[in-house]
Structures are given as C-alpha cells and as structure tokens.
Design a protein around this motif. Structure first.
Motif, short mmCIF file in Angstrom:
data_model
loop_
_atom_site.label_atom_id
_atom_site.label_comp_id
_atom_site.label_asym_id
_atom_site.label_seq_id
_atom_site.Cartn_x
_atom_site.Cartn_y
_atom_site.Cartn_z
N ASN A 84 0.86 -1.19 0.00
CA ASN A 84 0.00 0.00 0.00
C ASN A 84 0.89 1.24 0.00
O ASN A 84 1.78 1.37 0.84
CB ASN A 84 -0.91 -0.01 1.23
CG ASN A 84 -2.01 1.03 1.14
OD1 ASN A 84 -1.77 2.19 0.90
ND2 ASN A 84 -3.24 0.59 1.38
N ARG A 229 0.24 -9.43 -2.53
CA ARG A 229 -0.08 -8.15 -1.91
C ARG A 229 0.20 -8.24 -0.41
O ARG A 229 -0.25 -9.16 0.26
CB ARG A 229 -1.54 -7.76 -2.16
CG ARG A 229 -1.94 -6.50 -1.42
CD ARG A 229 -3.23 -5.88 -1.89
NE ARG A 229 -4.40 -6.73 -1.74
CZ ARG A 229 -5.64 -6.30 -1.95
NH1 ARG A 229 -5.85 -5.05 -2.34
NH2 ARG A 229 -6.66 -7.10 -1.79
N TYR A 261 -1.92 0.39 -4.49
CA TYR A 261 -0.78 -0.51 -4.28
C TYR A 261 0.22 -0.35 -5.42
O TYR A 261 -0.14 -0.06 -6.57
CB TYR A 261 -1.25 -1.96 -4.18
CG TYR A 261 -2.03 -2.23 -2.92
CD1 TYR A 261 -1.41 -2.79 -1.81
CD2 TYR A 261 -3.37 -1.88 -2.84
CE1 TYR A 261 -2.13 -3.00 -0.64
CE2 TYR A 261 -4.10 -2.09 -1.67
CZ TYR A 261 -3.46 -2.65 -0.57
OH TYR A 261 -4.17 -2.84 0.58
#
Length: 435
Positions: A84, A229, A261
């Motif tokens: 992020n 992620r 992201y």
C-alpha cells in the motif's frame, strides 16, 4: 492518506555525530554496504519490514527485502510485492490532472464549478481551483473522521467519498496557506472522471501504468484476492509482542487521494519517466515540482514534494497510515532514484529514511535532530531520565530532538519494558511540555 504526525526521518541510533556536508562515495559497493548495515540495524531497532530499491539510471545499485507480507502463514516480502503506497498515489492523480492541463482541457486556475457543475456545494466549488487542490491550499478538509463512522465497504468509487467532504466548510481562504487535504484530491479525481468519461482507476491504468509497464500497481479493494499483496501491521498496544493487521483501519479501496498498491520497481520507473519527460513536458514538470508551501523539511508543489539536503535536490512524495509507510525520490543532481515501501510500524520507515538520505547526501540538521531524539529515548529507557536530560542540555545550539518519544515508548512497552516506556514519556514531558 498520509498520517503526517507519523511521517518523518530516521536512522539507526548509532553514535551521535553532529553532521556537516558530505556524502557517500559514488562507488556502488560502498553505498550498498552502508545501506545493508542500515537495514540490519533497522531490523534490530525497529522491526523493519519492507522493500527498498536504489537505482542510478537503469542500474540497480542496491535492493533489499525483509520481513513478511503476511504474518499468519509467514509469507515473505519480495522485490515484486505490492505494498500500500498511501499518499504516494497522489502523484498519479496530479500527473493525470497536469496532463489534462497540458492538453488544454483543464485550466488550473479556473473554479472547480466549471468542470463539476453539479457539485453539491456550488459556493465552495466556485471558489477553489485545481492548482489549489494540487498544492493542498484550497481549504478543503479531510474525510478520515467521517469515514471512521461508516462501513469501509461503502467507499469504492471516487464519487462515494463526496458526501464526506461536500458539506464541510472551507478551513481557510483558498490559496492562503497549506492545509493537507485528502478531500481536495477526491475532487481532482472527479474532475478527471468528468473530463475523460473514465473511472479514475481505469484512466490511471490506461494512461500511466500500462504505458510504463507498471504491472504491479493498481487500486484493488481489500476483499479482492490479489497475488503477492502485503498486509500492513502495527504493534499491539495491549499485548506485549503481539501484532495486528491494519485491515480494519485501512481504506477499503485506493483512489485519487491514495491508498492504492505498487512495487518499489514500479515507483522508480514512474519517477524516472517523470524526470525524463515521458509523462509531463519539462516545463510542467518544473512547475509541478517547485515547492509552494512548507511541509516539514520539504516543500509541497503540485502533487509533488521537493527537498534539498546539502545542496542536493530531491523530488518525489511520501505516504503513510497505520502499518504503512513509504517514499519515492528522484535525486536530481546525483542521478539516483530511490523507492521504499514498508508494512510495519513507522519507526522502521523513519530509520531507513534518514539513513538513505545521510548515505546519499551527507548528514544534515534533520538527521542530527533524529539521532538526538533516538539517543535520548534509548538513554531514558535503559538508564535514567536524568541521563537523557543531560544529553538534551548538552546538545549543539539550534538542534531540537525529533519527536520520536511516543512511538519509542510504545515500542518499549511492546518489548516488555513498561518501566523504560514510562521514563521515555517523562523525558518527553520535559522537552515537549504540554501546551
């Protein structure tokens, strides 16, 4: 979103050395060795977790990944892990708006009402401009307090954020000063959508990510399965040694104000393309990256920050929230690009932020202030308040310790040292007395 109180600079504690100009040799091996040492110290001192990449031109001078992208199953961070980026994403929004301005489709100084005639607060839209929102000088406020009272899944598209800000009065006269504003960037996203007929995320993907090959970047919602992620993590305030993920305090989906992201390689690609004229003309790049308002040690331009250390100018942006912190910089005269994305507590980010700047640009008053703050907290934690006060009293003229006390006290409690944490807060009360 950037949690400004949590964004700053850092280095390992080390020995207090009041700096002057000077930087690392341009020998990549020397720089890499110093960065490796800084990372190792940050792991010990601050539980550092994240990824870093330093490039000179197309050559990777240094890259390193540590920590875990997912702590439950112990999945490691990787070079291509998607972190992020928080407010770093504002650069994408700014680039989109500035490109529309270069195409003659946006007048940066025209009232927003020209582009959003149905804006629910026309009196406000008639006063503010795109230039003011890009530079955080519009007076439009934020939405974090309001969004905390509602289910995060309700905020998916850009327009979903509008009710959180449309009825807020302006915080000051537009153009008068800087007031960091996520709400202003939501409005910029709405302008992009109105002029292009595309959803914000689709426009950024088509015009920036895909042309540059930034395949690791996107505004994916939290409930979508996205390979590789990283989650963000913070220290548990109540249970020593425990960690919590940030899923319930994070934005559900990224947007014009940030929260998407990216990877460290994608970010270095992006700032390189900016500086090379592949996204903006040289004239617009110069305009966008010229600071207009002070923001701590840096100055904020039109979606980008500039900072100068010992005569070396840097252009880029930073971002942070709970369990998230990162930055990307183009060192204009030195030829370096640097990206760092982290998914742990902010002190790990601070530590590497200062270390890298010291390695590339040489020590500065900012790094001296950081080291003093860190030395004082360590002395209070491990010795006494009196010994920490002695360091404060002996500091060089003009050096004020960075305010790291609250974070360092929380870390001491997390590591099972409540007495040390109490001493840290005592020295904080001495050098930063309550108003």
């Amino acid at each position: 979103m950037t949690r400004r109180g949590m964004m700053g600079a850092t280095a390992g504690l080390g020995v207090l050395s009041w700096g002057g100009p000077g930087r690392a040799e341009d020998d990549g091996g020397s720089i890499a060795a110093r960065m490796d040492a800084a990372v190792e110290q940050a792991i010990i001192d601050a539980d550092f977790s994240g990824a870093l990449m330093l490039k000179r031109g197309d050559q990777v001078v240094y890259q390193r990944v540590v920590g875990q992208a997912e702590r439950v199953f112990g999945a490691a961070n990787r070079i291509d892990t998607r972190f992020n980026v928080a407010s770093i994403g504002k650069m994408f929004t700014a680039t989109a708006v500035l490109r529309l301005a270069e195409q003659g489709r946006v007048d940066l100084d025209a009232p927003v009402l020209r582009y959003l005639p149905d804006y629910p607060a026309p009196a406000i839209a008639g006063q503010i401009t795109a230039r003011q929102m890009l530079s955080h000088s519009s007076g439009v406020g934020n939405y974090w307090e309001a969004i905390a009272q509602k289910p995060s899944q309700a905020f998916v598209e850009t327009r979903d954020f509008l009710p959180l800000i449309a009825d807020q009065p302006l915080e000051f006269t537009p153009g008068a000063r800087l007031g960091y504003s996520n709400g202003g960037y939501v409005i910029l996203g709405l302008i992009v959508e109105a002029l292009t007929g595309e959803a914000y995320a689709d426009h950024i993907r088509r015009t920036i990510f895909e042309p540059l090959g930034m395949s690791g970047s996107g505004d994916w919602p939290l409930d979508l399965v996205v390979p590789n992620r990283a989650d963000g993590y913070t220290r548990d305030n109540a249970v020593p040694g425990a960690w919590r993920n940030n899923l319930f305090v994070n934005q559900f989906r990224g947007g014009p104000a940030g929260g998407g992201y990216s990877t460290i390689e994608d970010l270095t690609t992006f700032v390189t393309a900016l500086g090379d004229g592949r996204l903006l003309s040289p004239q617009m790049y110069a305009t966008a990256t010229t600071g207009l308002f002070d923001l701590g040690r840096a100055r904020y331009g039109l979606g980008f920050m500039e900072e100068t250390i010992n005569g070396h100018r840097m252009v880029g942006n930073t971002g942070g929230h709970f369990g998230i912190a990162g930055e990307v910089w183009r060192y204009e005269d030195l030829g370096y690009t640097f990206a760092m994305l982290t998914n742990g507590e902010v002190d790990g980010y601070w530590s590497m932020n200062i270390a890298v700047k010291d390695i590339l640009c040489g020590p500065s008053p900012a790094s001296d202030a950081w080291r003093l703050g860190m030395a004082m907290t360590a002395t209070a934690r491990d010795d006494s308040v009196a010994a920490a006060r002695a360091l404060f009293d002996a500091r060089p003229e003009g050096i004020q310790p960075r305010s790291v006390f609250e974070v360092e006290a929380a870390k001491a409690r997390h590591r099972g040292n409540p007495e040390g944490a109490e001493r840290i807060m005592q020295i904080a009360a001495i050098v930063e007395p309550p108003a």
